[in-house]
Design an enzyme around this catalytic site. Structure first.
Site, short mmCIF file in Angstrom:
data_model
loop_
_atom_site.label_atom_id
_atom_site.label_comp_id
_atom_site.label_asym_id
_atom_site.label_seq_id
_atom_site.Cartn_x
_atom_site.Cartn_y
_atom_site.Cartn_z
N THR A 136 3.58 -4.76 -8.85
CA THR A 136 2.23 -3.86 -8.98
C THR A 136 2.26 -3.47 -10.35
O THR A 136 2.96 -2.87 -10.83
CB THR A 136 2.11 -3.15 -7.73
OG1 THR A 136 0.87 -2.35 -8.05
CG2 THR A 136 3.47 -2.26 -7.53
N ASP A 137 0.79 -3.27 -10.70
CA ASP A 137 0.39 -2.38 -11.73
C ASP A 137 0.87 -1.08 -11.84
O ASP A 137 0.84 -0.27 -12.63
CB ASP A 137 -1.10 -2.63 -12.28
CG ASP A 137 -2.05 -2.35 -11.24
OD1 ASP A 137 -1.58 -1.81 -10.07
OD2 ASP A 137 -3.23 -2.27 -11.34
N TYR A 161 5.53 5.10 -3.37
CA TYR A 161 5.34 3.53 -3.16
C TYR A 161 5.59 3.26 -4.50
O TYR A 161 6.43 2.17 -4.57
CB TYR A 161 3.75 3.38 -2.80
CG TYR A 161 3.41 1.89 -2.99
CD1 TYR A 161 3.97 0.95 -2.49
CD2 TYR A 161 2.57 1.53 -4.08
CE1 TYR A 161 3.71 -0.54 -2.68
CE2 TYR A 161 2.28 0.40 -4.36
CZ TYR A 161 2.87 -0.68 -3.77
OH TYR A 161 2.26 -2.00 -4.09
P1 NAD Z 1 0.77 -5.97 3.27
O1 NAD Z 1 1.07 -4.31 3.81
O2 NAD Z 1 -0.56 -6.53 3.64
O3 NAD Z 1 1.87 -7.12 3.82
C1 NAD Z 1 3.19 -6.71 3.80
C2 NAD Z 1 3.76 -7.75 4.60
O4 NAD Z 1 5.27 -7.41 4.40
C3 NAD Z 1 3.63 -7.69 6.30
O5 NAD Z 1 3.39 -8.86 6.78
C4 NAD Z 1 4.73 -6.99 6.91
O6 NAD Z 1 5.01 -7.40 8.11
C5 NAD Z 1 5.86 -7.50 5.95
N1 NAD Z 1 7.02 -6.55 5.91
C6 NAD Z 1 6.89 -5.47 5.71
N2 NAD Z 1 8.29 -4.74 5.87
C7 NAD Z 1 8.97 -5.87 6.06
C8 NAD Z 1 10.36 -6.03 6.08
N3 NAD Z 1 11.32 -4.94 6.11
N4 NAD Z 1 10.77 -7.39 6.35
C9 NAD Z 1 10.04 -8.07 6.40
N5 NAD Z 1 8.83 -8.34 6.18
C10 NAD Z 1 8.42 -7.04 6.08
O7 NAD Z 1 1.08 -6.00 1.75
P2 NAD Z 1 0.25 -6.67 0.70
O8 NAD Z 1 -1.35 -6.14 0.30
O9 NAD Z 1 -0.15 -8.10 1.10
O10 NAD Z 1 1.01 -6.86 -0.43
C11 NAD Z 1 2.30 -7.66 -0.46
C12 NAD Z 1 2.98 -7.43 -1.98
O11 NAD Z 1 2.35 -7.61 -3.11
C13 NAD Z 1 3.54 -6.05 -1.95
O12 NAD Z 1 5.10 -6.46 -2.11
C14 NAD Z 1 2.80 -5.24 -2.65
O13 NAD Z 1 3.60 -4.31 -3.26
C15 NAD Z 1 2.24 -6.31 -3.86
N6 NAD Z 1 0.95 -6.00 -4.35
C16 NAD Z 1 -0.14 -5.89 -3.75
C17 NAD Z 1 -1.53 -5.51 -4.07
C18 NAD Z 1 -2.56 -5.19 -3.31
O14 NAD Z 1 -3.72 -4.91 -4.06
N7 NAD Z 1 -2.55 -5.31 -2.06
C19 NAD Z 1 -1.43 -5.49 -5.53
C20 NAD Z 1 -0.22 -5.84 -6.44
C21 NAD Z 1 1.02 -6.04 -5.69
O1 DAU Z 2 -2.93 -1.55 -8.07
C1 DAU Z 2 -2.17 -2.28 -7.11
C2 DAU Z 2 -2.07 -1.47 -5.75
O2 DAU Z 2 -3.25 -1.62 -5.18
C3 DAU Z 2 -1.10 -2.23 -4.57
O3 DAU Z 2 0.35 -2.11 -5.40
C4 DAU Z 2 -1.08 -1.38 -3.51
O4 DAU Z 2 -0.25 -2.14 -2.69
C5 DAU Z 2 -2.50 -1.42 -2.94
O5 DAU Z 2 -2.42 -0.60 -1.76
C6 DAU Z 2 -3.31 -0.87 -3.73
O6 DAU Z 2 -3.18 0.42 -3.99
P1 DAU Z 2 -4.49 1.50 -4.04
O7 DAU Z 2 -3.72 2.86 -3.79
O8 DAU Z 2 -4.96 1.27 -5.35
O9 DAU Z 2 -5.28 0.94 -3.10
P2 DAU Z 2 -6.26 1.61 -1.87
O10 DAU Z 2 -6.99 0.80 -1.10
O11 DAU Z 2 -5.41 2.44 -1.13
O12 DAU Z 2 -7.22 2.62 -2.58
C7 DAU Z 2 -7.96 2.11 -3.69
C8 DAU Z 2 -8.52 3.25 -4.28
O13 DAU Z 2 -9.57 4.05 -3.35
C9 DAU Z 2 -7.69 4.52 -4.51
O14 DAU Z 2 -8.09 5.35 -5.94
C10 DAU Z 2 -7.93 5.58 -3.44
C11 DAU Z 2 -9.22 5.47 -2.93
N1 DAU Z 2 -9.49 5.66 -1.57
C12 DAU Z 2 -8.74 4.85 -0.73
C13 DAU Z 2 -9.06 4.82 0.50
C14 DAU Z 2 -8.01 4.25 1.45
C15 DAU Z 2 -10.56 6.37 -1.11
O15 DAU Z 2 -11.23 7.17 -1.92
N2 DAU Z 2 -10.73 6.37 0.11
C16 DAU Z 2 -10.16 5.81 0.97
O16 DAU Z 2 -10.18 5.98 2.24
#
Ligand code: NAD
Ligand code: DAU
Length: 353
Positions: A136-137, A161
């Site tokens: 992640t960034d 995290y």
């Molecule tokens: P998510 O929370 O939606 O999904 C995580 C998945 O991992 C779930 O299906 C969960 O059951 C599984 N999991 C958790 N712990 C586990 C374990 N111990 N063993 C096996 N499975 C397990 O997450 P996401 O948003 O899909 O993110 C996926 C990956 O991408 C993560 O590594 C996150 O850091 C990275 N990432 C996410 C974002 C974003 O915006 N969501 C951006 C950049 C990178």
């Molecule tokens: O940048 C990549 C990351 O983006 C991933 O690595 C993480 O797994 C993913 O969860 C996400 O992290 P953020 O913290 O940026 O995402 P989130 O949706 O939780 O929040 C986005 C922004 O909105 C952040 O600045 C916090 C704000 N926020 C979030 C929630 C849930 C609010 O203001 N209100 C809210 O209720």
């Protein structure tokens, strides 16, 4: 040659989108999805492919050496794509330990199991295999008003995290430096799209607006995230697996920076226009800010563009409409994931803000 992927965390948001993307794009692959099914894992996300002969599911923890080793014994795995993680920053602030367990120890276990399965001689691995760590960034920390994260930007995570993700990245790098283990790391910005659990900003605000509930905006709402449609992330991962130079890190992002308050107002506007003209910005509540909240993220994607020809195909304007419409068309999905435990989580998280 047919390739077999071990996708970990494939029942989550990005992992399930990746599985759909790959099975649509390639006929000659198979995918083993290994997922523990935590609160964030949902097999509903994969209903359309559950009977596909190219797809199989194993419920297991990435920390479980026996279970992961068994998957490698029973399948000729060519690629590991590690999505499995605890992914929500707010949860990491209230309960950091599980982030170390899953994101750090789980990654190290996967690295060991893959290394043992692929090793054919001293620091030599079966031809063509690769481990891809989905990072992640957030590992770079926060930006001021100017500048972007590059692959050379020093790691400076702030939350439990992002610290656990940075730590995992360093272990993956250590396996390359020490054992010549074949790997890449990708660092992507905020994703949005179908199947995202409504603890994250976009689906949470969508669900609350539909239910005429308050919309919690942390602090002044002027924090900036760099939003990427999830399919563009999947495309980038596919390209890095196929063309990425071993040992390299690739940043992924599409220069779609938006302040949170803009996202919230966009969602209200869409629902007002298409579903319910009684909703309004009066639902917005500025609540106590997230501890250690990173002010701005912004990715410089020059390396992946120049090296692999990747570019984002979906603009924010198109992607956000597709996403919001998907949630409207999948009301049952939202109802299922917001029942039971979610209600307790929501109360706990927002009670004192
Ligand atoms: P998510 O929370 O939606 O999904 C995580 C998945 O991992 C779930 O299906 C969960 O059951 C599984 N999991 C958790 N712990 C586990 C374990 N111990 N063993 C096996 N499975 C397990 O997450 P996401 O948003 O899909 O993110 C996926 C990956 O991408 C993560 O590594 C996150 O850091 C990275 N990432 C996410 C974002 C974003 O915006 N969501 C951006 C950049 C990178
Ligand atoms: O940048 C990549 C990351 O983006 C991933 O690595 C993480 O797994 C993913 O969860 C996400 O992290 P953020 O913290 O940026 O995402 P989130 O949706 O939780 O929040 C986005 C922004 O909105 C952040 O600045 C916090 C704000 N926020 C979030 C929630 C849930 C609010 O203001 N209100 C809210 O209720």
């Amino acid at each position: 040659m047919k390739k077999t992927y071990l996708v970990t965390g494939g029942a989550g948001f990005i992992g399930s989108n990746f599985i759909h993307y790959m099975l649509k794009k390639y006929d000659d692959i198979s995918i083993v999805n290994l997922d523990k099914l935590t609160y964030a894992g949902n097999l509903e996300n994969l209903k359309e492919v559950e009977d596909d002969p190219r797809y199989s599911f194993v419920q297991a923890d990435i920390r479980d050496k026996e279970a992961v080793t068994k998957v490698f014994k029973e399948n000729q795995i060519d690629y590991v794509v590690n999505f499995a993680a605890e992914s929500h920053v707010d949860r990491s602030i209230s309960n950091p330990e599980i982030f170390v367990e899953t994101n750090v120890l789980g990654t190290v276990n996967l690295l060991n199991c893959a290394k043992n399965a692929w090793l054919i001689g001293d620091d030599q691995y079966r031809e063509g295999v690769k481990y891809l760590q989905v990072s992640t960034d957030e590992v770079y920390g926060a930006l001021g008003k100017e500048g972007f994260f590059m692959e050379t930007t020093p790691l400076c995570p702030h939350s439990p995290y992002s610290s656990s993700k940075a730590s995992a990245d360093l272990f993956v790098k250590a396996y390359f430096d020490t054992y010549h283990f074949p790997m890449n790391i990708t660092r992507c910005s905020n994703n949005y799209g179908p199947y995202q659990f409504p603890e994250k900003l976009i689906p949470l605000i969508m669900n609350n607006t539909m239910g005429h509930k308050e919309l919690p905006v942390y602090g002044d709402g002027m924090q900036v995230r760099d939003w990427l449609y999830v399919e563009d992330h999947c495309k980038a991962i596919d390209m890095v697996i196929r063309g990425g130079v071993l040992g390299e890190v690739y940043n992924i992002g599409g220069h779609n920076e938006r302040p949170n308050i803009f996202i919230v107002k966009t969602i209200i506007g869409y629902i007002k226009e298409h579903v319910d003209d009684t909703v309004s910005e009066d639902l917005i509540r500025h609540v106590t800010d997230r501890k250690g909240h990173d002010r701005r993220y912004g990715i410089d994607p020059t390396k992946i563009k120049n090296a692999l020809g990747w570019y984002p195909e979906t603009t924010f304007e198109v992607g956000i409409k597709k996403t919001l419409q998907w949630y409207l068309d999948h009301e049952d999905w939202m109802k299922n994931v917001t029942s039971g435990d979610y209600q307790n989580y929501y109360k706990r998280m927002y009670a004192n803000r």
